[in-house]
Design a protein around this motif. Sequence first.
Motif, PDB file in Angstrom:
ATOM      1  N   TRP A  86      46.835  38.261  48.306  1.00  0.00           N
ATOM      2  CA  TRP A  86      46.154  37.562  47.218  1.00  0.00           C
ATOM      3  C   TRP A  86      46.526  36.083  47.152  1.00  0.00           C
ATOM      4  O   TRP A  86      45.692  35.260  46.762  1.00  0.00           O
ATOM      5  CB  TRP A  86      46.424  38.260  45.894  1.00  0.00           C
ATOM      6  CG  TRP A  86      45.632  39.529  45.738  1.00  0.00           C
ATOM      7  CD1 TRP A  86      46.104  40.806  45.681  1.00  0.00           C
ATOM      8  CD2 TRP A  86      44.202  39.636  45.619  1.00  0.00           C
ATOM      9  NE1 TRP A  86      45.074  41.707  45.542  1.00  0.00           N
ATOM     10  CE2 TRP A  86      43.897  41.023  45.499  1.00  0.00           C
ATOM     11  CE3 TRP A  86      43.159  38.720  45.606  1.00  0.00           C
ATOM     12  CZ2 TRP A  86      42.584  41.484  45.370  1.00  0.00           C
ATOM     13  CZ3 TRP A  86      41.846  39.180  45.475  1.00  0.00           C
ATOM     14  CH2 TRP A  86      41.579  40.539  45.360  1.00  0.00           C
ATOM     15  N   ARG A  87      47.748  35.734  47.530  1.00  0.00           N
ATOM     16  CA  ARG A  87      48.098  34.307  47.581  1.00  0.00           C
ATOM     17  C   ARG A  87      47.221  33.585  48.594  1.00  0.00           C
ATOM     18  O   ARG A  87      46.774  32.449  48.358  1.00  0.00           O
ATOM     19  CB  ARG A  87      49.574  34.128  47.937  1.00  0.00           C
ATOM     20  CG  ARG A  87      50.553  34.500  46.834  1.00  0.00           C
ATOM     21  CD  ARG A  87      51.979  34.131  47.248  1.00  0.00           C
ATOM     22  NE  ARG A  87      52.967  34.595  46.295  1.00  0.00           N
ATOM     23  CZ  ARG A  87      53.327  33.934  45.192  1.00  0.00           C
ATOM     24  NH1 ARG A  87      52.748  32.762  44.930  1.00  0.00           N
ATOM     25  NH2 ARG A  87      54.235  34.419  44.389  1.00  0.00           N
ATOM     26  N   GLU A  88      46.972  34.226  49.727  1.00  0.00           N
ATOM     27  CA  GLU A  88      46.124  33.610  50.751  1.00  0.00           C
ATOM     28  C   GLU A  88      44.671  33.544  50.299  1.00  0.00           C
ATOM     29  O   GLU A  88      43.956  32.582  50.628  1.00  0.00           O
ATOM     30  CB  GLU A  88      46.270  34.380  52.061  1.00  0.00           C
ATOM     31  CG  GLU A  88      47.647  34.232  52.691  1.00  0.00           C
ATOM     32  CD  GLU A  88      47.897  35.219  53.816  1.00  0.00           C
ATOM     33  OE1 GLU A  88      48.603  34.840  54.766  1.00  0.00           O
ATOM     34  OE2 GLU A  88      47.398  36.361  53.739  1.00  0.00           O
ATOM     35  N   VAL A  89      44.217  34.546  49.549  1.00  0.00           N
ATOM     36  CA  VAL A  89      42.868  34.490  48.991  1.00  0.00           C
ATOM     37  C   VAL A  89      42.737  33.283  48.064  1.00  0.00           C
ATOM     38  O   VAL A  89      41.757  32.517  48.130  1.00  0.00           O
ATOM     39  CB  VAL A  89      42.528  35.788  48.234  1.00  0.00           C
ATOM     40  CG1 VAL A  89      41.199  35.650  47.491  1.00  0.00           C
ATOM     41  CG2 VAL A  89      42.470  36.969  49.197  1.00  0.00           C
ATOM     42  N   LEU A  90      43.730  33.088  47.200  1.00  0.00           N
ATOM     43  CA  LEU A  90      43.699  31.941  46.294  1.00  0.00           C
ATOM     44  C   LEU A  90      43.700  30.631  47.064  1.00  0.00           C
ATOM     45  O   LEU A  90      42.917  29.720  46.763  1.00  0.00           O
ATOM     46  CB  LEU A  90      44.897  31.994  45.339  1.00  0.00           C
ATOM     47  CG  LEU A  90      45.045  30.790  44.403  1.00  0.00           C
ATOM     48  CD1 LEU A  90      43.846  30.686  43.469  1.00  0.00           C
ATOM     49  CD2 LEU A  90      46.344  30.869  43.615  1.00  0.00           C
ATOM     50  N   ALA A  91      44.567  30.534  48.062  1.00  0.00           N
ATOM     51  CA  ALA A  91      44.649  29.292  48.840  1.00  0.00           C
ATOM     52  C   ALA A  91      43.322  28.991  49.536  1.00  0.00           C
ATOM     53  O   ALA A  91      42.848  27.843  49.545  1.00  0.00           O
ATOM     54  CB  ALA A  91      45.778  29.386  49.859  1.00  0.00           C
ATOM     55  N   THR A  92      42.691  30.012  50.113  1.00  0.00           N
ATOM     56  CA  THR A  92      41.406  29.814  50.786  1.00  0.00           C
ATOM     57  C   THR A  92      40.326  29.436  49.795  1.00  0.00           C
ATOM     58  O   THR A  92      39.516  28.523  50.044  1.00  0.00           O
ATOM     59  CB  THR A  92      41.009  31.089  51.544  1.00  0.00           C
ATOM     60  OG1 THR A  92      41.993  31.380  52.534  1.00  0.00           O
ATOM     61  CG2 THR A  92      39.651  30.924  52.223  1.00  0.00           C
ATOM     62  N   ALA A  93      40.290  30.118  48.657  1.00  0.00           N
ATOM     63  CA  ALA A  93      39.270  29.824  47.649  1.00  0.00           C
ATOM     64  C   ALA A  93      39.419  28.407  47.120  1.00  0.00           C
ATOM     65  O   ALA A  93      38.416  27.722  46.861  1.00  0.00           O
ATOM     66  CB  ALA A  93      39.355  30.839  46.513  1.00  0.00           C
ATOM     67  N   ARG A  94      40.646  27.948  46.958  1.00  0.00           N
ATOM     68  CA  ARG A  94      40.861  26.580  46.483  1.00  0.00           C
ATOM     69  C   ARG A  94      40.505  25.550  47.549  1.00  0.00           C
ATOM     70  O   ARG A  94      39.903  24.516  47.248  1.00  0.00           O
ATOM     71  CB  ARG A  94      42.323  26.402  46.066  1.00  0.00           C
ATOM     72  CG  ARG A  94      42.627  26.881  44.656  1.00  0.00           C
ATOM     73  CD  ARG A  94      44.095  26.743  44.330  1.00  0.00           C
ATOM     74  NE  ARG A  94      44.340  26.720  42.888  1.00  0.00           N
ATOM     75  CZ  ARG A  94      45.538  26.839  42.336  1.00  0.00           C
ATOM     76  NH1 ARG A  94      46.601  27.019  43.105  1.00  0.00           N
ATOM     77  NH2 ARG A  94      45.676  26.788  41.027  1.00  0.00           N
ATOM     78  N   ALA A  95      40.873  25.828  48.791  1.00  0.00           N
ATOM     79  CA  ALA A  95      40.674  24.837  49.851  1.00  0.00           C
ATOM     80  C   ALA A  95      39.238  24.789  50.338  1.00  0.00           C
ATOM     81  O   ALA A  95      38.690  23.692  50.568  1.00  0.00           O
ATOM     82  CB  ALA A  95      41.616  25.141  51.018  1.00  0.00           C
ATOM     83  N   ASP A  96      38.617  25.943  50.516  1.00  0.00           N
ATOM     84  CA  ASP A  96      37.312  26.014  51.172  1.00  0.00           C
ATOM     85  C   ASP A  96      36.223  26.631  50.304  1.00  0.00           C
ATOM     86  O   ASP A  96      35.081  26.772  50.758  1.00  0.00           O
ATOM     87  CB  ASP A  96      37.423  26.823  52.471  1.00  0.00           C
ATOM     88  CG  ASP A  96      38.456  26.239  53.428  1.00  0.00           C
ATOM     89  OD1 ASP A  96      38.486  25.005  53.569  1.00  0.00           O
ATOM     90  OD2 ASP A  96      39.224  27.023  54.016  1.00  0.00           O
ATOM     91  N   GLY A  97      36.576  27.019  49.099  1.00  0.00           N
ATOM     92  CA  GLY A  97      35.615  27.679  48.222  1.00  0.00           C
ATOM     93  C   GLY A  97      35.671  29.185  48.372  1.00  0.00           C
ATOM     94  O   GLY A  97      36.025  29.698  49.446  1.00  0.00           O
ATOM     95  N   PRO A  98      35.335  29.927  47.333  1.00  0.00           N
ATOM     96  CA  PRO A  98      35.426  31.389  47.401  1.00  0.00           C
ATOM     97  C   PRO A  98      34.509  32.023  48.432  1.00  0.00           C
ATOM     98  O   PRO A  98      34.786  33.118  48.913  1.00  0.00           O
ATOM     99  CB  PRO A  98      35.098  31.848  45.976  1.00  0.00           C
ATOM    100  CG  PRO A  98      34.451  30.687  45.326  1.00  0.00           C
ATOM    101  CD  PRO A  98      34.981  29.460  45.980  1.00  0.00           C
ATOM    102  N   ASP A  99      33.425  31.357  48.804  1.00  0.00           N
ATOM    103  CA  ASP A  99      32.542  31.962  49.803  1.00  0.00           C
ATOM    104  C   ASP A  99      33.235  32.111  51.150  1.00  0.00           C
ATOM    105  O   ASP A  99      32.869  32.985  51.940  1.00  0.00           O
ATOM    106  CB  ASP A  99      31.259  31.140  49.975  1.00  0.00           C
ATOM    107  CG  ASP A  99      30.221  31.883  50.806  1.00  0.00           C
ATOM    108  OD1 ASP A  99      29.735  32.935  50.344  1.00  0.00           O
ATOM    109  OD2 ASP A  99      29.922  31.433  51.923  1.00  0.00           O
TER     110      ASP A  99
END
Length: 261
Positions: free
Chosen positions: A204-217
Amino acid sequence: MPEIAIAERAGVGADGHPRPTEDHVVVLGNAVLVLDGATSSDPSQPPGGWYAERLARRLADDLRAAPGADLTDVLTSAIAAVTADNGLRPQQSPSSTVAAVRWLGDRVDALVLADSPVVGFGAFGVDVVSDDRLARLRRRGMLQTGADVRRRRNAHDGFWVAEAVPGAAAHAVRRSWRRADVHAVLLASDGVSIGVDQYALFDWREVLATARADGPDAVLAAVRAAEKQDPDGERWPRPKRHDDQALVLVDFTSGGIQGLP
């Protein structure tokens, strides 16, 4: 107002053909809702998306009228209203998961009914608010048929979901955090959380990092890419090649809304 970023993708039906998503996302002045309508094997029933849309609309209306009301009470009355308005009957009606996040002056509240998790990030670390009753039943082989699902839906030896039993709301998983401690919250339908729970593509930390950096899509795309590498469900058995996907990032470190139609 926190920054809110949203991503959604439609999956396919049980027959493998594309069809409209049965996930519904609602953004209110101080809350976000994610509902995932359950695909029914009974063609005589309205689809899960039909139910999720009506329940989402009622929840939104009730929370606009009473933004600080108890979330369990709001969900109870919303299920009762949708049931009465549409003549629904327990065990013979479409159903939906519910994930809700609501922020007030001093706290952030989360509610989860069935398998659409909410994940909080902050001074407390990572807090996964999840309802794993469905997953436990699946692992034990107790949901093999449609009859199995109906028998254990909203039953004390089964799982709880929004359907035609208002009392199911009392079995939701709840959490409250001090607002000052909350950095971000994710809400996901199981077409996204499967990437964490079953595919182990990321935590989940990586999900958050990806969503913040590149957007949730970008998170949705990673899950979909993994599924395309396993089209027949040999590595990851699943009822559909691609499930509907919805992911919402509520980021309390900035302000604004992204991804709304």
